[in-house]
Design a protein around this motif. Structure first.
Motif, PDB file in Angstrom:
ATOM      1  N   LYS A  38     -23.180 -32.741-134.376  1.00 42.45           N
ATOM      2  CA  LYS A  38     -21.723 -32.710-134.246  1.00 42.45           C
ATOM      3  C   LYS A  38     -21.262 -32.539-132.796  1.00 42.45           C
ATOM      4  O   LYS A  38     -20.089 -32.725-132.493  1.00 42.45           O
ATOM      5  N   VAL A  39     -22.185 -32.182-131.917  1.00 41.25           N
ATOM      6  CA  VAL A  39     -21.839 -31.877-130.525  1.00 41.25           C
ATOM      7  C   VAL A  39     -21.604 -33.169-129.748  1.00 41.25           C
ATOM      8  O   VAL A  39     -22.342 -34.137-129.901  1.00 41.25           O
ATOM      9  N   GLN A  40     -20.569 -33.148-128.924  1.00 38.15           N
ATOM     10  CA  GLN A  40     -20.293 -34.279-128.045  1.00 38.15           C
ATOM     11  C   GLN A  40     -20.252 -33.777-126.608  1.00 38.15           C
ATOM     12  O   GLN A  40     -19.824 -32.648-126.346  1.00 38.15           O
ATOM     13  N   PHE A  41     -20.689 -34.624-125.682  1.00 35.73           N
ATOM     14  CA  PHE A  41     -20.640 -34.255-124.269  1.00 35.73           C
ATOM     15  C   PHE A  41     -19.196 -34.198-123.807  1.00 35.73           C
ATOM     16  O   PHE A  41     -18.391 -35.058-124.155  1.00 35.73           O
ATOM     17  N   ASP A  42     -18.887 -33.199-123.002  1.00 33.98           N
ATOM     18  CA  ASP A  42     -17.539 -33.100-122.450  1.00 33.98           C
ATOM     19  C   ASP A  42     -17.514 -33.391-120.950  1.00 33.98           C
ATOM     20  O   ASP A  42     -16.458 -33.455-120.358  1.00 33.98           O
ATOM     21  N   ASP A  43     -18.686 -33.597-120.340  1.00 32.37           N
ATOM     22  CA  ASP A  43     -18.744 -33.861-118.905  1.00 32.37           C
ATOM     23  C   ASP A  43     -19.823 -34.914-118.623  1.00 32.37           C
ATOM     24  O   ASP A  43     -20.933 -34.591-118.218  1.00 32.37           O
ATOM     25  N   LEU A  44     -19.485 -36.162-118.853  1.00 28.38           N
ATOM     26  CA  LEU A  44     -20.448 -37.243-118.642  1.00 28.38           C
ATOM     27  C   LEU A  44     -20.759 -37.446-117.169  1.00 28.38           C
ATOM     28  O   LEU A  44     -21.846 -37.909-116.823  1.00 28.38           O
ATOM     29  N   GLU A  45     -19.844 -37.078-116.302  1.00 29.04           N
ATOM     30  CA  GLU A  45     -20.110 -37.186-114.863  1.00 29.04           C
ATOM     31  C   GLU A  45     -21.233 -36.234-114.463  1.00 29.04           C
ATOM     32  O   GLU A  45     -22.105 -36.576-113.677  1.00 29.04           O
TER      33      GLU A  45
END
Length: 65
Positions: A38-45
């Motif tokens: 369920k976790v999604q990345f919040d800082d792809l940079e």
């Protein structure tokens, strides 16, 4: 993890057989895997930067493109 939590874990594991531990571990791993899905990345940079460091495409401290 604090010492009280460690004591509780040790107490809970006292006398546990290998087969019982395997079953407990399997259930805990399944639950963590389910939650992690369920976790999604919040800082792809930041991920991009970390991968550049990991694959030696950038030196520590260099500015991003």
């Amino acid at each position: 993890m604090d010492s009280e939590r460690i004591k509780a874990i040790v107490s809970a594991l006292n006398g546990l057989r290998a087969q019982e531990w395997a079953r407990v571990k399997q259930q805990v791993d399944m639950l963590y895997s389910f939650q992690a899905a369920k976790v999604q990345f919040d800082d792809l940079e930041q991920l991009k930067t970390n991968l550049e460091y990991e694959f030696k495409l950038r030196r520590f401290g260099e500015k991003s493109d």
